[in-house]
Design an enzyme around this catalytic site. Structure first.
Site, PDB file in Angstrom:
ATOM      1  CB  THR A  73       1.677   9.796  -9.661  1.00 13.39           C
ATOM      2  OG1 THR A  73       2.115   8.465 -10.020  1.00 13.39           O
ATOM      3  CG2 THR A  73       0.420  10.136 -10.452  1.00 13.39           C
ATOM      4  CE1 TYR A 114      -0.279  -1.303  -9.839  1.00  7.15           C
ATOM      5  CE2 TYR A 114      -0.239  -1.625 -12.217  1.00  7.15           C
ATOM      6  CZ  TYR A 114      -0.627  -0.886 -11.120  1.00  7.15           C
ATOM      7  OH  TYR A 114      -1.355   0.258 -11.298  1.00  7.15           O
ATOM      8  CG  ASP A 120      -2.351  -0.210   6.335  1.00  5.34           C
ATOM      9  OD1 ASP A 120      -2.733  -0.408   5.164  1.00  5.34           O
ATOM     10  OD2 ASP A 120      -1.458  -0.897   6.881  1.00  5.34           O
ATOM     11  CB  VAL A 121      -6.779   0.853   2.473  1.00  4.91           C
ATOM     12  CG1 VAL A 121      -7.101   2.338   2.425  1.00  4.91           C
ATOM     13  CG2 VAL A 121      -5.601   0.511   1.557  1.00  4.91           C
TER      14      VAL A 121
END
Length: 282
Positions: A193, A158, A66-67
């Site tokens: 994606t 975002y 998990d970054v």
């Protein structure tokens, strides 16, 4: 647990976050094709295993991580560098997109996207950049977004996180550049994606219509454009005609798109009405 990779002829190795799907996975495939060893990072171990089977190449290692977990990232990057040395390539493609109107979107959506898109990028780079600078070589590719090139309705949570990645890239290009580390920031538009499929389900109606006319690029096309730009030493790259116009023409074109959105929004007042007020304490 990391899955060990088989010995590979090329001593170069690449680190790719968000590598189990989409643009990240396409870049994994391209780097493998160049003979690089690749460490493919994502949060979901099952998706990593599926991607590993799909890649069908040797020289690939997976790491479930998990970054956003600073301590775990620091430990993992230290272990990788201790075993493999400084990476030749670092791609930060881990990200999330959850669109929505600011007046209706929960604060948690803003926090989560900031943590993954910007915080996750910083965590990874803090773990690898010192070793790369010490070695005096290496290339870093930051995956921002075309949403960081202008203002777009429905992306108040975002876009700022991707604008921050853009700013980080511009600063690191200077700071790491003096140590021989190249930084390229990429601004991909809508790309075919799994993330885009999920994102489309959450787009406000106006956003869906406005963005619906945009062509959707393939991950392979985007990956090729990004790597070609990095090979040429470009600081920034925006695959696709529309994103490239935004990048090259800058504020004038961004202002034109903002004007166009304002004009169209006047025709859809029923969709952009503020939410009903909530009653306060008595």
């Amino acid at each position: 647990m990391a899955r060990p990779m088989d010995p590979f002829s090329n001593s170069e190795w690449a680190l790719v976050t968000g590598g189990s799907s989409g643009i990240g996975f396409a870049l994994v495939q391209r780097l493998l094709g160049r003979g690089c060893r690749v460490v493919m990072i994502a949060r979901d171990a099952a998706k990593l295993e599926t991607a590993l089977e799909a890649a069908g190449r040797e020289g690939l290692e997976t790491l479930a991580l998990d970054v956003t977990n600073e301590a775990a990232v620091t430990a993992a990057m230290g272990a990788l560098i201790g075993r493999l040395g400084p990476p030749s390539w670092v791609v930060t493609a881990a990200g999330m997109a959850r669109p929505g109107r600011f007046l209706a979107q929960p604060l948690a959506d803003h926090v989560a996207q900031w943590a993954v898109n910007y915080g996750g990028t910083v965590n990874i780079l803090h773990g690898v950049a010192p070793a790369m600078a010490g070695a005096g070589t290496g290339k870093i590719i930051l995956i921002s977004s075309a949403a960081a090139l202008g203002g777009f309705y429905g992306y108040s949570a975002y876009a700022p996180s991707k604008w921050a990645v853009r700013g980080l890239g511009q600063v690191l290009e200077l700071e790491l550049g003096v140590h021989g580390v190249q930084v390229t920031t990429a601004f991909p538009p809508d790309t075919d994606t799994p993330q885009l499929a999920e994102e489309r389900l959450l787009r406000p109606p106006f956003t869906a219509r406005f963005a619906g006319a945009n062509p959707v690029l393939s991950p392979a096309f985007v990956a090729d454009a990004i790597l070609s730009a990095a090979d040429r030493g470009q600081r920034e790259v925006a695959p696709g005609r529309g994103a490239n116009l935004l990048l090259r023409l800058g504020p004038p074109f961004a202002r034109h798109l903002a004007w166009l959105q304002r004009r169209l929004l006047r025709r859809h007042t029923e969709e952009v009405a503020p939410p009903a007020p909530t009653s306060g304490p008595v």
